[in-house]
Design a protein around this motif. Sequence first.
Motif, PDB file in Angstrom:
ATOM      1  N   PHE A 193       0.846  -1.190   0.000  1.00  0.00           N
ATOM      2  CA  PHE A 193       0.000   0.000   0.000  1.00  0.00           C
ATOM      3  C   PHE A 193       0.884   1.242   0.000  1.00  0.00           C
ATOM      4  O   PHE A 193       1.785   1.378   0.842  1.00  0.00           O
ATOM      5  N   TYR A 223      -3.309   3.867  -1.373  1.00  0.00           N
ATOM      6  CA  TYR A 223      -3.791   4.335  -0.070  1.00  0.00           C
ATOM      7  C   TYR A 223      -3.398   5.810   0.100  1.00  0.00           C
ATOM      8  O   TYR A 223      -2.400   6.133   0.729  1.00  0.00           O
ATOM      9  N   GLY A 284      -7.152   0.481   3.470  1.00  0.00           N
ATOM     10  CA  GLY A 284      -6.114   1.295   4.091  1.00  0.00           C
ATOM     11  C   GLY A 284      -6.657   2.148   5.215  1.00  0.00           C
ATOM     12  O   GLY A 284      -6.052   2.251   6.289  1.00  0.00           O
TER      13      GLY A 284
END
Length: 333
Positions: A193, A223, A284
């Motif tokens: 992420f 994210y 996220g």
Amino acid sequence: MEKKKYPFTLACGVAASLALSYVVASSGLITSCDSAETFSTRFFEEFPSLKGKAYAFKTPICNVFAVKNGDLFVFFDSNLKASIQGSMDALQGNNEAPIRIFGSNESKALVPKQPTHINRKYKYEIGYTENESVTKINQNDSPQGYVENGVPSSPNKLIGITNRTINEDLKNLDFSVLPFFKSENSKGMLLTFVDITCPACKRYTENIAKLNSKGYDVYLAPYPRSGSSSLVAKKMQNLWCENFLNKQSSLSNITSSFKGNSLNPTECTDTDYLSKFDDFVKFGTKHLNQTTPVSFTNNGITIIANHPTDVFESAFTYGQEMTQFMEKQKEVK
């Protein structure tokens, strides 16, 4: 679109977490803390010429926000009445060095040590650098049959076991919509992420070629820590979508975006894609608490921040050792 999933095989219910303490100094009565979205709206109304150039972030201090413009960080109060240019560090206990949250590591300021009696723990915290510390496995949280003796030890403070809830949520994500950097002889997979404004994420993307050369496939998951409705989120959304619609032929645009290059991808109108993209952003928001980069291996390990290639290799080895250990525990039962 065909849904592509990868198995996260180790789900032993033990959380790997970051232990990061803050000393928050403030004066006056604070009734509520503004969100990053609220501050961003106010900031760009006041400074419209910075739209698309600067990005606003929430800091650990209530109603203090960081604005990044190029390599420069400026901190504002929520009402834009005061500002200061510089860096922000988080103070740690146990005589550990402060952690640089915002700003250049090369110009780290001297900050007094945090008193050791302050100890507020969070699952994840802001992860710009490689200096955060992950707590050791808490045996009190271990599943039945899990024993301390013989448990493989983590090779790094920032490497731990992916907990069961995260594992289950990862299995519901559609990896096929993500930028995919494939190795020639795949022996493992990383789902990482990232945020295009995160310096550590930039360094991570520069390391992808080495990871591929070692046999590790890499998926980049979006994210944007400034919020799903932010300009950063919109830019990432369009870049990721463009790469998907172009059948992975726009990967260079993805990596260039981490260098601050001015790119103008076509606005994404594919509603199915946008929904799948948003699933990663929601993941996220739910699990990472503004930490980037965070990587998950396909053998049940979580890796916080960017590292040299050999550290990622050690994480996969750790995952194999834990899998073998858990299998032996089942045999004992």
